[in-house]
Design an enzyme around this catalytic site. Structure first.
Site, PDB file in Angstrom:
ATOM      1  N   GLY A 258       0.812  -1.209   0.000  1.00  0.00           N
ATOM      2  CA  GLY A 258       0.000   0.000   0.000  1.00  0.00           C
ATOM      3  C   GLY A 258       0.845   1.258   0.000  1.00  0.00           C
ATOM      4  N   ASP A 259       2.182   1.088  -0.006  1.00  0.00           N
ATOM      5  CA  ASP A 259       3.038   2.269  -0.051  1.00  0.00           C
ATOM      6  C   ASP A 259       4.264   1.892  -0.888  1.00  0.00           C
ATOM      7  OD1 ASP A 259       4.251   4.777   0.566  1.00  0.00           O
ATOM      8  OD2 ASP A 259       3.164   4.853   2.456  1.00  0.00           O
ATOM      9  N   ASP A 260       5.334   2.705  -0.818  1.00  0.00           N
ATOM     10  CA  ASP A 260       6.473   2.458  -1.684  1.00  0.00           C
ATOM     11  C   ASP A 260       7.040   1.041  -1.484  1.00  0.00           C
ATOM     12  OD1 ASP A 260       6.309   5.157  -2.546  1.00  0.00           O
ATOM     13  OD2 ASP A 260       7.402   5.784  -0.750  1.00  0.00           O
TER      14      ASP A 260
END
Ligand SMILES: *[C@@H]1O[C@H](CO)[C@@H](O)[C@H](O)[C@H]1NC(C)=O
Ligand SMILES: *[C@@H]1O[C@H](CO)[C@@H](O)[C@H](O)[C@H]1NC(C)=O
Ligand SMILES: *[C@@H]1O[C@H](CO)[C@@H](O)[C@H](O)[C@H]1NC(C)=O
Ligand SMILES: *[C@@H]1O[C@H](CO)[C@@H](O)[C@H](O)[C@H]1NC(C)=O
Ligand SMILES: *[C@@H]1O[C@H](CO)[C@@H](O)[C@H](O)[C@H]1NC(C)=O
Ligand SMILES: *[C@@H]1O[C@H](CO)[C@@H](O)[C@H](O)[C@H]1NC(C)=O
Ligand SMILES: *[C@@H]1O[C@H](CO)[C@@H](O)[C@H](O)[C@H]1NC(C)=O
Length: 471
Positions: A258-260
């Site tokens: 859900g992120d980098d």
């Protein structure tokens, strides 16, 4: 308890209690290995001593807490640090536990069917002070929860397995985070601090409460063969965050998050500037990333100790917002320089190239508005991208342009929903060669074709050979 014994066969051990005939003497309570199964694995170092979690009272039923079993096992095995080191084997089963601390000259090995489950009981989670290079927690100003697996001031630590699983059971924390019910920053899954000679490999990591793997103030780190999985809408579930670290090799890793997927960092504004430890000499290769709202590789936004000599090659992103993204802001200071990327295969991207000088996000109002980051020497070559909305959004800082940008041999196929302004460039300078679609005027195409540089030498961490060890 059995004496700790060295065995090359230990996988499924069966305890046997021999009752000696009429004497009724209990002779041995220990184990006979099923000798057909030998597991070889690769590690920085093999260990002289070996033990299994069940020897320390571990119960793998998914319900019983193993916090004490892990603590007792590692405390006992730490005694062997100066006698050839020790490994702790987590056998098949579901092992619920609160956080535990690692020790030096130590291997944690997870069997294929071993699952470590992070406790959702907050009272199990020790509190740690905030990181000096951040000055506060990411989620809340105060302290932070320990990571599930934590270590500081260590040397020679291996966390590996036959693709066993570490499950952070993050949903509990994501809900509390979204409802702003946290007074402390959420735990990471694995954090190694002030350490060197670290290996994290051949594991599946799922559902971290926040970042998955966070080496900080550390060096000589090999991360390979990880599968990292979190829902694409889970908050701040970065895959791997090398933070104020040197000599790191990240390879053969698959991340959905859900992120980098990888976020390279080195501290936040005045706190990061004061600590001043860069992330440098990092290679990332054969990474595959899926992250619809974030980057395959982010540099920043916390980069106040500097980021330099980062190399990335043979990397793939699918349904990801951007490929390599530089994120910074006024107040960060320091630099991002000597970044080399070669061989990107991209499919379904919002931006191929993205740099943001106005990321904002400050720890507190105490940042120095004169601390301008220097972004220079950013090289991309050999890129194939399909189904792209914008080729590039390159947004430097006025009076502090991002310079020395080089982009060569790039073929971008824009999507049906493509935007008219394919290259949106402000406050940047550089050159391009053999790039489609045509770049912005600030990155002019040279008449003579050339390749952007990529270092010919190898980093010392690339030459580290792993040894073949047995369980
Ligand atoms: C791990 O060590 C830190 C100190 O470095 C300590 O604060 C923390 O309580 C320890 N965690 C556990 C689970 O013992
Ligand atoms: C490890 O397990 C994950 C999750 O089940 C799987 O996707 C991956 O392919 C496995 N990796 C290897 C090398 O077996
Ligand atoms: C967290 O903060 C809330 C107020 O926001 C407070 O009511 C609660 O007691 C605090 N919890 C802990 C564990 O400190
Ligand atoms: C660990 O993963 C690497 C790839 O990263 C693979 O070559 C190796 O065979 C794996 N080892 C084990 C024991 O699974
Ligand atoms: C192309 O990208 C769009 C999003 O911009 C996505 O909805 C679509 O499924 C992608 N098409 C293909 C063929 O991957
Ligand atoms: C251009 O990039 C493609 C894709 O990465 C690669 O196959 C090709 O060899 C590159 N061409 C040159 C001249 O380097
Ligand atoms: C171009 O970028 C600037 C600054 O990043 C932004 O404000 C502007 O909206 C962008 N223009 C388009 C057409 O996307």
């Amino acid at each position: 308890m059995c004496p700790t014994l060295r065995s090359s066969y230990v996988i499924d051990m069966i305890s046997i209690v021999l009752i000696l005939g009429s004497l009724g003497v209990r002779v041995a309570e220990c184990r006979v290995a099923r000798n057909s199964e030998t597991t070889a694995f690769s590690a920085l170092n093999c260990r002289k001593h070996s033990a299994v979690l069940t020897e320390f009272g571990g119960v793998g039923d998914g319900k019983t807490s193993n916090t004490k079993a892990f603590a007792n096992a590692i405390s006992k095995l730490s005694q062997f640090a100066s006698d050839g080191g020790a490994q702790l084997v987590v056998p098949a089963g579901r092992w619920l536990t609160g956080p535990f601390n690692l020790t030096s000259h130590f291997t944690l090995f997870l069997n294929r069917d071993a699952v470590i489950l992070a406790s959702q009981d907050e009272s199990e989670w020790p509190q740690l002070p905030v990181l000096p290079s951040y000055g506060r927690g990411r989620d809340a100003p105060g302290g932070r929860f320990s990571s599930l697996i934590f270590g500081t001031h260590l040397t020679d630590v291996v966390i590996t397995g036959d693709n066993g699983t570490i499950d952070g059971q993050g949903s509990y924390w994501w809900v509390k985070f979204r409802q702003q019910q946290l007074n402390l920053t959420r735990p990471y899954l694995i954090e190694i601090m002030n350490s060197n000679q670290i290996q994290i490999s051949n594991l599946t990591l799922v559902n971290s409460p926040s970042w998955f793997v966070h080496p900080i103030y550390s060096s000589d780190i090999i991360i390979q063969g990880l599968t990292i999985l979190a829902p694409v809408d889970s908050p701040n579930t970065d895959g791997i965050d090398p933070d104020s670290c040197s000599n790191i090799r990240i390879e053969d890793t698959y991340i959905v998050s859900g992120d980098d997927c990888v976020a390279v960092k080195s501290g936040w504004d005045e706190y990061g500037i004061k600590v001043g430890i860069p992330t440098q000499h990092l290679i990332i290769r054969r990474l595959t990333c899926i992250s619809p709202d974030s980057a395959m590789i982010a540099l920043g936004s916390e980069m106040s100790g500097g980021i330099q000599d980062v190399r990335a090659e043979d990397i793939t992103a699918i349904n990801t917002q951007s490929a390599v993204r530089i994120k910074t802001a006024v107040g960060r200071g320091a630099y991002v320089k000597d970044i080399f990327v070669k061989g990107m295969n991209l499919n379904t991207m919002k931006y191929v190239f993205w740099m943001t000088g106005s990321y904002g996000s400050h720890p507190d109002p105490g940042f120095n508005p004169k601390a301008l980051p220097s972004i220079t020497g950013i090289n991309y070559r050999d890129v194939v991208a399909k189904n792209v909305t914008y080729s590039a959004r390159l947004d430097g800082i006025s009076n502090d342009p991002f310079t020395g940008i080089c982009i060569s041999n790039v073929s971008i196929e824009v999507s049906e929903a493509k935007k008219k302004l394919q290259w949106n460039c402000t406050d940047v300078a550089g050159v391009t060669s053999n790039v489609i679609p045509e770049p912005c005027a600030l990155l002019p195409e040279k008449n003579v074709k050339f390749d952007c540089p990529y270092p010919q030498d190898k980093l010392p961490i690339e030459n580290v050979q792993l040894k073949t060890c047995n369980l």
